[in-house]
Design an enzyme around this catalytic site. Structure first.
Site, PDB file in Angstrom:
ATOM      1  N   LYS A 258       0.848  -1.206   0.000  1.00  0.00           N
ATOM      2  CA  LYS A 258       0.000   0.000   0.000  1.00  0.00           C
ATOM      3  C   LYS A 258       0.874   1.244   0.000  1.00  0.00           C
ATOM      4  CE  LYS A 258      -3.083   2.629   3.143  1.00  0.00           C
ATOM      5  NZ  LYS A 258      -3.895   2.613   4.387  1.00  0.00           N
ATOM      6  N   ASP A 263      -2.691  10.321   3.525  1.00  0.00           N
ATOM      7  CA  ASP A 263      -4.055   9.875   3.823  1.00  0.00           C
ATOM      8  C   ASP A 263      -4.748  10.883   4.734  1.00  0.00           C
ATOM      9  OD1 ASP A 263      -6.386   8.516   4.275  1.00  0.00           O
ATOM     10  OD2 ASP A 263      -5.490   6.894   5.468  1.00  0.00           O
ATOM     11  N   LYS A 270     -10.055  12.777   8.433  1.00  0.00           N
ATOM     12  CA  LYS A 270      -9.469  12.406   9.724  1.00  0.00           C
ATOM     13  C   LYS A 270      -9.426  13.621  10.638  1.00  0.00           C
ATOM     14  CE  LYS A 270      -6.172   8.814   8.295  1.00  0.00           C
ATOM     15  NZ  LYS A 270      -6.718   7.733   9.120  1.00  0.00           N
ATOM     16  N   ASP A 281       1.771   6.614   5.299  1.00  0.00           N
ATOM     17  CA  ASP A 281       0.801   5.633   4.795  1.00  0.00           C
ATOM     18  C   ASP A 281       1.261   4.997   3.470  1.00  0.00           C
ATOM     19  OD1 ASP A 281      -1.497   4.317   5.532  1.00  0.00           O
ATOM     20  OD2 ASP A 281      -2.846   5.642   4.430  1.00  0.00           O
ATOM     21  N   ASP A 340     -12.072   6.801   4.493  1.00  0.00           N
ATOM     22  CA  ASP A 340     -10.781   6.650   5.177  1.00  0.00           C
ATOM     23  C   ASP A 340     -10.320   5.186   5.201  1.00  0.00           C
ATOM     24  OD1 ASP A 340      -8.528   7.385   6.531  1.00  0.00           O
ATOM     25  OD2 ASP A 340      -9.501   7.606   8.493  1.00  0.00           O
ATOM     26  N   GLU A 342      -9.428   3.413   2.825  1.00  0.00           N
ATOM     27  CA  GLU A 342      -9.069   3.440   1.396  1.00  0.00           C
ATOM     28  C   GLU A 342      -8.022   2.396   1.045  1.00  0.00           C
ATOM     29  OE1 GLU A 342      -7.622   5.201   3.637  1.00  0.00           O
ATOM     30  OE2 GLU A 342      -5.514   4.891   3.142  1.00  0.00           O
ATOM     31  N   ARG A 344      -7.606  -0.804   1.830  1.00  0.00           N
ATOM     32  CA  ARG A 344      -8.131  -2.106   1.386  1.00  0.00           C
ATOM     33  C   ARG A 344      -8.704  -2.016  -0.025  1.00  0.00           C
ATOM     34  NH1 ARG A 344     -12.098  -2.138   6.453  1.00  0.00           N
ATOM     35  NH2 ARG A 344     -10.367  -0.883   7.222  1.00  0.00           N
TER      36      ARG A 344
HETATM   37  N1  BES Z   1      -3.891   4.580   7.083  1.00  0.00           N
HETATM   38  C1  BES Z   1      -4.969   4.365   7.963  1.00  0.00           C
HETATM   39  C2  BES Z   1      -4.601   3.426   9.108  1.00  0.00           C
HETATM   40  C3  BES Z   1      -3.648   3.977  10.135  1.00  0.00           C
HETATM   41  C4  BES Z   1      -4.059   4.885  11.077  1.00  0.00           C
HETATM   42  C5  BES Z   1      -2.349   3.521  10.162  1.00  0.00           C
HETATM   43  C6  BES Z   1      -3.169   5.356  12.022  1.00  0.00           C
HETATM   44  C7  BES Z   1      -1.458   3.973  11.114  1.00  0.00           C
HETATM   45  C8  BES Z   1      -1.857   4.907  12.042  1.00  0.00           C
HETATM   46  C9  BES Z   1      -6.155   3.733   7.223  1.00  0.00           C
HETATM   47  O1  BES Z   1      -6.315   4.152   5.915  1.00  0.00           O
HETATM   48  C10 BES Z   1      -7.386   4.117   7.991  1.00  0.00           C
HETATM   49  O2  BES Z   1      -7.618   5.272   8.137  1.00  0.00           O
HETATM   50  N2  BES Z   1      -8.116   3.132   8.482  1.00  0.00           N
HETATM   51  C11 BES Z   1      -9.269   3.387   9.262  1.00  0.00           C
HETATM   52  C12 BES Z   1     -10.313   2.358   8.919  1.00  0.00           C
HETATM   53  C13 BES Z   1     -11.666   2.633   9.489  1.00  0.00           C
HETATM   54  C14 BES Z   1     -12.263   3.870   8.860  1.00  0.00           C
HETATM   55  C15 BES Z   1     -12.558   1.435   9.250  1.00  0.00           C
HETATM   56  C16 BES Z   1      -8.875   3.284  10.739  1.00  0.00           C
HETATM   57  O3  BES Z   1      -8.049   2.447  11.076  1.00  0.00           O
HETATM   58  O4  BES Z   1      -9.378   4.066  11.532  1.00  0.00           O
HETATM   59 ZN    ZN Z   2      -4.565   4.750   4.919  1.00  0.00          ZN
HETATM   60 ZN    ZN Z   3      -7.420   5.943   5.703  1.00  0.00          ZN
END
Ligand code: BES
Ligand code: ZN
Ligand code: ZN
Length: 493
Positions: A258, A263, A270, A281, A340, A342, A344
């Site tokens: 990825k 992000d 966020k 990210d 967010d 994104e 996956r």
């Molecule tokens: N890149 C983030 C995950 C992340 C967050 C990695 C903080 C490292 C530190 C990912 O794209 C994301 O935002 N995932 C969300 C998913 C949720 C909306 C289901 C998350 O983990 O909050």
């Molecule tokens: Zn992300």
């Molecule tokens: Zn995200």
């Protein structure tokens, strides 16, 4: 960058600015160093008592021109029974920090005798520990750090050590390469920048490099990458690197990473706190680039394909939205409930492409995929989710050797049910916050058929964060997690 040389010479007669040796807990000798000049043996004895061989403690003994070495450094490695694969790597990092602090031009480390640690692996660990410690990311500082000292590793029998050290240098440089790009700020590193890096390493190391433009992505059915990328003026790219070091028709291993260069969360924006960290990210993609670079320099006899879906996730008038239904590369549809989530979505396209295009032996993906992974495992262990026990076992073995730690989370059909959608084949979030890392993996699982697959969620370990265990060889910023792990796996198959 720190350069390493290997020498098969008697440490007692070694002319060096700093002669470094390891010391076991409460021991009265320096490992691998016998018969030092009697004029300084008193002060060495005293310093050994002061040092106590405490793990990670370094003590410097001036030699007042009584030996060819200007100073002797004692480096504690703790109790013999507690020595792990990481001991020499960690303590060598401490030594390197000292050499740098003293602004030395060079220093020498004596490898401990083989009854303690295999001499091959200790020379490799010394190389990795020192190189990874002394690489500073100062591209954007007006005042650069001073020159890096050179290292000589003193061994008792040179044999095949020199090949091992060369290989460890290549591996460490792969890690450093991954770190350096991952550390780049989001205004200086877009999907196009990553594609340029891929082209550069491909050209240098004779790999094939294919870059899909936004138009090609749309035409070929990459609905996920296209949708997530459409909100940013920095165009999405799909980067493919082919390394064919094995037999011509041997099925490759596919590595997917990825690479979201920033992000923001998109329309599901966020919160502001620590949003700057979302430049990391892209770490999964950077890890794949680091592996491909090292692998092609090591000339490993395997076929490996690196696939990096890269986008910037931004909110704008063109962004994809919650409620959108996308058609992914494998034809399945996904309802977007949170923009967010994104990672996956773009990975599903890349995984399906990898499986369809290459019929690989195995697929390994890396992603800073879920915040939930940090809640579950913290900042020192990555989560793995897999559909194949053999692959999992091999990754676990490589994890033990490299000390890049992983822990498995389950994925059974009950979890698959959590991402069922009312209106599409699946949705891009689970139910509330339940098992967030697993529901993300469940989405990825739907992208492929039966190919052996392992997903590595590196959200907690890809860069140094609040609860990261401090290690000299993991300086602040991106860690390059996964490069050493997967190179070990690829070397062993
Ligand atoms: N890149 C983030 C995950 C992340 C967050 C990695 C903080 C490292 C530190 C990912 O794209 C994301 O935002 N995932 C969300 C998913 C949720 C909306 C289901 C998350 O983990 O909050
Ligand atoms: Zn992300
Ligand atoms: Zn995200």
């Amino acid at each position: 960058m720190l350069r390493v040389k290997i020498e098969n010479s008697n440490p007692v007669t070694k002319k060096t600015e700093m002669l470094c040796g390891f010391v076991l807990e409460n021991s009265d000798k320096i490992l691998g160093l016998n018969k030092i000049n009697s004029k300084i043996s008193d002060s060495i004895r005293q310093s050994l008592r002061d040092n106590e061989g405490v793990f990670g403690r370094v003590t410097i003994v001036p030699t007042n021109n009584k030996t060819p070495a200007k100073r002797i450094l004692l480096a504690g490695i703790g109790k013999k029974e507690k020595i792990t694969n990481d001991t020499i790597r960690f303590v060598s990092g401490k030594i390197a920090q000292k050499a740098s602090e003293l602004k030395l031009k060079e220093f020498s480390i004596i490898t401990p005798p083989s009854f303690l640690i295999e001499p091959i692996s200790s020379a490799s660990q010394i190389t990795e520990g020192c190189k990874l410690t002394l690489n500073k990311f100062d591209n954007f500082k007006s005042k650069k750090g001073g020159p890096v000292p050179n290292l000589t590793i003193l061994v008792s029998q040179s044999s095949k050590n020199s090949k091992d050290i060369k290989n460890s240098e290549i591996i460490s440089e792969g890690v450093i390469f991954a770190r350096n790009i991952a550390n780049l700020p989001p205004n200086e590193c877009t999907p196009t920048t990553l594609a340029t890096f891929a082209k550069i390493i491909a050209k240098k190391n004779k790999m094939k490099c294919i870059i899909f433009s936004p138009n090609e992505l749309k035409k070929k059915g990459f609905g996920g990458i296209t949708a997530v990328g459409q909100g940013s003026k920095n165009e999405p790219k799909l980067i493919v690197l082919e390394y064919m070091g094995g037999k011509q028709n041997e099925k490759p291993i596919v590595l997917v990473g990825k690479a979201v260069t920033f992000d923001t969360g998109g329309i599901s924006l966020k919160p502001g706190e620590k949003m700057d960290e979302m430049k990391f990210d892209k770490c999964g993609g950077c890890t794949v680039l680091g592996i491909m670079k090292a692998l092609s320099e090591l000339k490993l006899p395997t076929n490996v394909v690196g696939i990096i879906p890269s986008v910037e996730n931004m909110p704008s008038g063109e962004s994809y939205r919650p409620g959108d239904i996308l058609k992914l590369y494998n034809g399945k549809t996904a309802e977007i409930l949170n923009t967010d989530a994104e990672g996956r979505v773009i990975l599903a396209d890349a995984l399906a492409y990898g499986e369809k295009q290459y019929s690989p032996k195995a697929i390994i993906d890396f992603a800073t995929l879920t915040g939930a992974c940090i809640i579950a495992l913290g900042n020192n262990v990555a989560a793995i989710v897999s559909n194949n026990d053999k692959l999992k076992q091999k990754i676990n073995e490589s994890s033990k050797r490299t000390t890049e730690e992983v822990w498995e989370l389950p994925l059974n059909n009950d979890y698959m049910d959590l991402i069922k959608s009312d209106v599409a084949d699946m949705k891009n979030v689970g139910i509330g916050r339940a098992a967030g890392t697993i529901t993300a993996a469940a989405f990825l699982r739907n992208a492929i058929e039966e190919t052996p697959w392992i997903h590595i969620d590196i959200a907690g370990v890809a860069w140094t964060q609040a609860a990261t265990k401090s290690k000299p060889y993991n300086p602040k910023g991106a860690t390059g997690f996964g490069v050493r792990l997967i190179l070990d796996y690829l070397k062993k198959i």
